[in-house]
Design a protein around this motif. Structure first.
Motif, PDB file in Angstrom:
ATOM      1  N   GLU A  27     -16.850  33.747  14.857  1.00 46.99           N
ATOM      2  CA  GLU A  27     -15.748  32.812  15.115  1.00 46.99           C
ATOM      3  C   GLU A  27     -16.071  31.856  16.262  1.00 46.99           C
ATOM      4  O   GLU A  27     -15.927  30.644  16.132  1.00 46.99           O
ATOM      5  CB  GLU A  27     -14.457  33.578  15.398  1.00 46.99           C
ATOM      6  CG  GLU A  27     -13.245  32.680  15.417  1.00 46.99           C
ATOM      7  CD  GLU A  27     -11.940  33.448  15.508  1.00 46.99           C
ATOM      8  OE1 GLU A  27     -10.963  32.857  15.992  1.00 46.99           O
ATOM      9  OE2 GLU A  27     -11.889  34.625  15.092  1.00 46.99           O
ATOM     10  N   ASN A  28     -16.523  32.391  17.375  1.00 42.40           N
ATOM     11  CA  ASN A  28     -16.888  31.541  18.509  1.00 42.40           C
ATOM     12  C   ASN A  28     -18.103  30.677  18.204  1.00 42.40           C
ATOM     13  O   ASN A  28     -18.162  29.508  18.597  1.00 42.40           O
ATOM     14  CB  ASN A  28     -17.147  32.382  19.759  1.00 42.40           C
ATOM     15  CG  ASN A  28     -15.875  33.003  20.305  1.00 42.40           C
ATOM     16  OD1 ASN A  28     -14.786  32.487  20.105  1.00 42.40           O
ATOM     17  ND2 ASN A  28     -16.018  34.127  20.983  1.00 42.40           N
ATOM     18  N   TYR A  31     -17.046  27.778  15.933  1.00 40.27           N
ATOM     19  CA  TYR A  31     -16.234  26.821  16.678  1.00 40.27           C
ATOM     20  C   TYR A  31     -17.151  25.889  17.483  1.00 40.27           C
ATOM     21  O   TYR A  31     -16.980  24.665  17.464  1.00 40.27           O
ATOM     22  CB  TYR A  31     -15.266  27.564  17.604  1.00 40.27           C
ATOM     23  CG  TYR A  31     -14.378  26.644  18.396  1.00 40.27           C
ATOM     24  CD1 TYR A  31     -13.230  26.100  17.822  1.00 40.27           C
ATOM     25  CD2 TYR A  31     -14.703  26.306  19.705  1.00 40.27           C
ATOM     26  CE1 TYR A  31     -12.420  25.238  18.550  1.00 40.27           C
ATOM     27  CE2 TYR A  31     -13.895  25.439  20.433  1.00 40.27           C
ATOM     28  CZ  TYR A  31     -12.760  24.907  19.855  1.00 40.27           C
ATOM     29  OH  TYR A  31     -11.969  24.047  20.567  1.00 40.27           O
ATOM     30  N   THR A  32     -18.128  26.461  18.151  1.00 38.68           N
ATOM     31  CA  THR A  32     -19.064  25.671  18.951  1.00 38.68           C
ATOM     32  C   THR A  32     -19.939  24.783  18.073  1.00 38.68           C
ATOM     33  O   THR A  32     -20.075  23.582  18.324  1.00 38.68           O
ATOM     34  CB  THR A  32     -19.948  26.601  19.808  1.00 38.68           C
ATOM     35  OG1 THR A  32     -19.103  27.355  20.678  1.00 38.68           O
ATOM     36  CG2 THR A  32     -20.965  25.813  20.623  1.00 38.68           C
ATOM     37  N   GLY A  35     -18.119  21.910  16.363  1.00 43.67           N
ATOM     38  CA  GLY A  35     -17.829  20.881  17.360  1.00 43.67           C
ATOM     39  C   GLY A  35     -19.043  20.012  17.650  1.00 43.67           C
ATOM     40  O   GLY A  35     -18.933  18.781  17.755  1.00 43.67           O
TER      41      GLY A  35
END
Length: 163
Positions: A27-28, A31-32, A35
């Motif tokens: 998940e993290n 997200y990174t 982006g």
């Protein structure tokens, strides 16, 4: 202007971006990574438009494998088979070309643990891009040796993808 100086009709550039193999903490990581890709594409497209060359450039995403829909024991995902690709250009008609898969464990495309079976071959997206770059349709089987293994309804035409 560099293309004019080199007398090149078409250029091909390859960019690699690692860090997508998220066996843990997906998940993290996503997200990174999303982006970063979003920012890079926004900036690149803005520059192409400022130079008046967006209609003359095609950006294609590709991955050598996808990810499972279901998490593993490390809150990550494992290698899968089906993925989503993008073609971005001022010369592209835009919109969804192929049918978007039902992203659900246990769906008709799920081979187990959220490993989706691809519905469309990568060649289906790359063939019109290769034609846009100058490949003659008669050269398709030389450039894409597996093209004859696919149902023609799963192949995208240059006229479908480009304006």
């Amino acid at each position: 202007s560099a293309r004019v100086d080199r007398q090149a009709e078409r250029d091909f550039f390859f960019i690699e971006d690692g860090g997508w193999d998220s066996h843990k903490g997906v998940e993290n990581a996503l997200y990174t990574k999303f982006g970063e890709v979003n920012y890079a594409l926004e900036e690149f497209v803005a520059e192409l438009k400022a130079q008046g060359t967006f209609d003359n450039v095609v950006i294609v995403t590709h991955s050598d494998f996808a990810r499972t829909l279901t998490p593993n024991s490390n809150a990550g995902t494992d290698h899968g088979w089906s993925g989503i690709q993008m073609v971005i250009s001022g010369a592209v008609k835009g919109g969804l070309i192929n049918q978007y898969p039902r992203l659900a464990e246990g769906s008709e495309m799920d081979a187990g643990r959220g490993r989706l079976i691809p519905r469309y071959p990568l060649e289906g997206m790359m063939m019109p891009v290769a034609e846009w770059m100058g490949m003659e349709p008669s050269q398709a089987s030389q450039v894409f040796p597996n093209i004859g293994r696919f149902n023609s309804s799963h192949l995208i035409t240059k006229e479908t993808l480009f304006k």
